[in-house]
Design an enzyme around this catalytic site. Structure first.
Site, short mmCIF file in Angstrom:
data_model
loop_
_atom_site.label_atom_id
_atom_site.label_comp_id
_atom_site.label_asym_id
_atom_site.label_seq_id
_atom_site.Cartn_x
_atom_site.Cartn_y
_atom_site.Cartn_z
CB ALA A 1 2.50 10.46 -6.50
CE LYS A 2 6.39 8.46 0.74
NZ LYS A 2 5.98 9.60 1.47
CB ALA A 3 9.24 8.18 -6.08
CG ASP B 1 9.19 9.35 2.83
OD1 ASP B 1 9.57 8.64 3.71
OD2 ASP B 1 8.00 9.34 2.83
#
Length: 383
Positions: A77-79, A114
């Site tokens: 997943a990534k946001a 990140d």
């Protein structure tokens, strides 16, 4: 952000794409949950003024492979938020983003660090959503595991580089290394490389590159970074200043691209002199560049193998959210070194045996684990 979500769908995912916005703050963001066959979606949260849904989706897929490659049970997943992290309004935008995703957090996703986010930002998210369980990477004083502050990802990149050099029958001690990008990953990698005896001959930031053929003073560079950030290149008078990108093809034994994706293209791959390339950044090499380097016999340690130290640390951080006992950096670094060195050897050996690029070998390892989990869960069609 405009997106036809169906363009991103393939046999692996993504399972969910959530786009959010807030008129008052101007926040526009996205969460991509790629594949949860091996566990809940987990990946960092990025902030940048030009961020796109496609960028976040690509990074979410990398997380799927990264978790599987280190054999830890989370999914990809990534946001991300499209906003300038240097803005004075960063906190308001970040709080709006966290609120907008409160239906998904922490049951389906947990915020992490990140590009553009710091330990303080993780603490802000925890404050906004009311619990340690909503974000990892927060300060140790709040019970968190500040893995960016501890330089865990860069430490792992350096360990992978050392193993790849050893595999070629060489020694990292005295080897010339170029580090593109001197952020959290690149700076920590340079520090560990210096400890291992390497000569870091060039580093770069968003404002230029520094070069010294006999080796840069890494401790002095780290102090300069703490004082001036990316502008350090204008305050160091004992090294030559180059334009961004020139550092890629300098005479070197090891190249570590630790900036952004797609920085090593076919032209750079044909011209670089390094015999070992270690991807500190996700997607640093284009697919065509990977093929060129394989043809040239360059040892390439893929991104989701080389920079997986951050996910090992994040796994510890996920456990620490519900524990009163702090995790020590030495414990994490030892685990990172063991897993990344073993994976580096495995992938490079598999690539050689199968006449594959190292990226293809790494993908096969990760895909096999993810597909097995999907089959067990009944998520793939019956033959």
């Amino acid at each position: 952000m405009r997106l036809n979500e169906l363009d991103h769908a393939d046999e692996w995912g993504p399972e969910k794409i959530v786009t959010v916005s807030d008129t008052r703050t101007g926040m526009r963001g996205v969460l991509v949950i790629d594949n949860t066959a091996r566990g809940m979606g987990k990946g960092g949260t990025r902030m940048g003024p030009t961020l796109t849904v496609t960028e976040v989706a690509r990074l979410a897929r990398v997380m799927t492979w990264k978790w599987a490659a280190v054999d830890l049970f989370f999914g990809g997943a990534k946001a991300g938020v499209r906003f300038d992290p240097a803005s004075a309004d960063k906190e308001a935008v970040l709080r709006a983003f966290a609120r907008a995703l409160s239906s998904e957090v922490p049951e389906e996703y947990v915020f992490g660090l990140d590009m553009g986010l710091t330990e303080h930002d993780a603490a802000v998210i925890q404050d906004e959503l009311g619990g340690r369980g909503t974000a990892v990477g927060s300060p140790r004083e709040l019970g968190g595991v500040p893995y960016d502050q501890w330089g865990v990802t860069g430490y792992g990149v350096a360990e992978a580089a050392d193993e790849a050099v050893r595999r070629r029958g060489s020694d990292l001690c005295g080897a010339r290394v170029v580090v593109q990008g001197f952020g959290a990953v690149g700076a920590a990698a340079a520090e560990r490389l210096h400890e291992l005896g390497a000569r870091v001959v060039a580093v770069s930031t968003a404002e230029g590159a520094l070069h010294a053929p006999d080796g840069l003073d890494v401790p002095a560079l780290l102090r300069a970074r703490a004082e001036w950030g990316d502008a350090l290149v204008h305050h160091v008078g004992w090294a030559g200043l180059l334009a961004i990108g020139e550092e890629l093809t300098l005479p070197a034994d090891v190249l570590i691209p630790a900036a952004r994706q797609d920085v090593v293209d076919v032209a750079a791959a044909a011209d670089l002199s390094a015999s070992v390339v270690v991807e500190g950044a996700n997607l640093a090499l284009t697919p065509k560049a990977q093929a060129v380097l394989a043809e040239r016999g360059v040892s390439v340690v893929p991104d989701f193998i080389a920079n997986a130290g951050g996910v090992v640390a994040a796994a510890y951080a996920m456990d620490a959210r519900s524990s009163v006992f702090p995790v020590e950096p030495g414990t994490i670094r030892a685990a990172v070194s063991e897993r990344l060195r073993a994976n580096t050897l495995h992938v490079l050996d598999e690539a050689e045996r199968g006449a594959l690029t190292s990226h293809e070998a790494a993908r096969r390892l990760a895909e096999r684990r993810v597909r097995t989990a999907m089959e067990i869960r009944g998520r793939v069609p019956s033959p």
